[in-house]
Scaffold this motif. Structure first.
Motif, mmCIF file in Angstrom:
data_model
loop_
_atom_site.group_PDB
_atom_site.id
_atom_site.type_symbol
_atom_site.label_atom_id
_atom_site.label_comp_id
_atom_site.label_asym_id
_atom_site.label_seq_id
_atom_site.Cartn_x
_atom_site.Cartn_y
_atom_site.Cartn_z
ATOM 1 N N ILE A 17 0.839 -1.208 0.000
ATOM 2 C CA ILE A 17 0.000 0.000 0.000
ATOM 3 C C ILE A 17 0.869 1.251 0.000
ATOM 4 C CG2 ILE A 17 -1.611 1.346 1.414
ATOM 5 C CD1 ILE A 17 -2.941 -1.298 2.153
ATOM 6 N N PHE A 21 0.700 3.997 -3.093
ATOM 7 C CA PHE A 21 0.160 5.334 -2.897
ATOM 8 C C PHE A 21 1.193 6.357 -2.450
ATOM 9 C CE2 PHE A 21 -3.545 2.552 -2.238
ATOM 10 C CZ PHE A 21 -4.339 3.040 -3.248
ATOM 11 N N LYS A 25 0.909 10.707 0.575
ATOM 12 C CA LYS A 25 -0.522 10.791 0.272
ATOM 13 C C LYS A 25 -1.383 10.053 1.290
ATOM 14 C CE LYS A 25 -0.259 11.386 -4.698
ATOM 15 N NZ LYS A 25 -0.738 10.870 -5.977
ATOM 16 N N LEU A 26 -0.818 9.121 2.027
ATOM 17 C CA LEU A 26 -1.627 8.317 2.946
ATOM 18 C C LEU A 26 -2.315 9.144 4.036
ATOM 19 C CD1 LEU A 26 0.434 5.034 3.278
ATOM 20 C CD2 LEU A 26 -1.706 5.396 2.085
ATOM 21 N N MET A 29 -5.236 10.962 2.457
ATOM 22 C CA MET A 29 -6.312 10.042 2.113
ATOM 23 C C MET A 29 -7.099 9.642 3.358
ATOM 24 S SD MET A 29 -4.363 7.662 -0.705
ATOM 25 C CE MET A 29 -5.559 6.379 -0.618
#
Length: 95
Positions: A17, A21, A25-26, A29
């Motif tokens: 993951i 991504f 960005k996590l 998000m």
């Protein structure tokens, strides 16, 4: 076929993951997902309250036009900058 997920499998999933991504960005998000969940929850609560306090399904018809009531729609709990008055749509068709 699929057993319980152990620590190595969970770590591998998390690494994939992060690679897909990106670590930058996590958090964004997750923040937007949390905001969306709060909005959905508040809208569902408002719909339940509207259903409880709604008038009878077929109110008596009169020739006088009543002005539409103004409601405040709030995008997220505690977000006063996005609150705005909204006029409800009126039915202009004659029966």
């Amino acid at each position: 076929m699929f057993g319980r997920l152990g620590a190595p499998e969970i770590i591998l999933i998390l690494v994939v993951i992060i690679l897909l991504f990106g670590a930058k960005k996590l958090p964004d998000m997750a923040r937007s997902l949390g905001k969306s969940a709060r909005i959905l929850k508040s809208e569902a609560k408002a719909m339940k309250e509207d259903n409880k306090s709604s008038a009878p399904a077929d109110p008596p018809h009169t020739d006088e036009q009543q002005p539409p009531a103004q409601r405040i729609i709030q995008a997220a709990p505690g977000d006063v900058s996005s609150s705005r008055p909204v006029n409800e749509p009126t039915d202009t068709t004659k029966r």
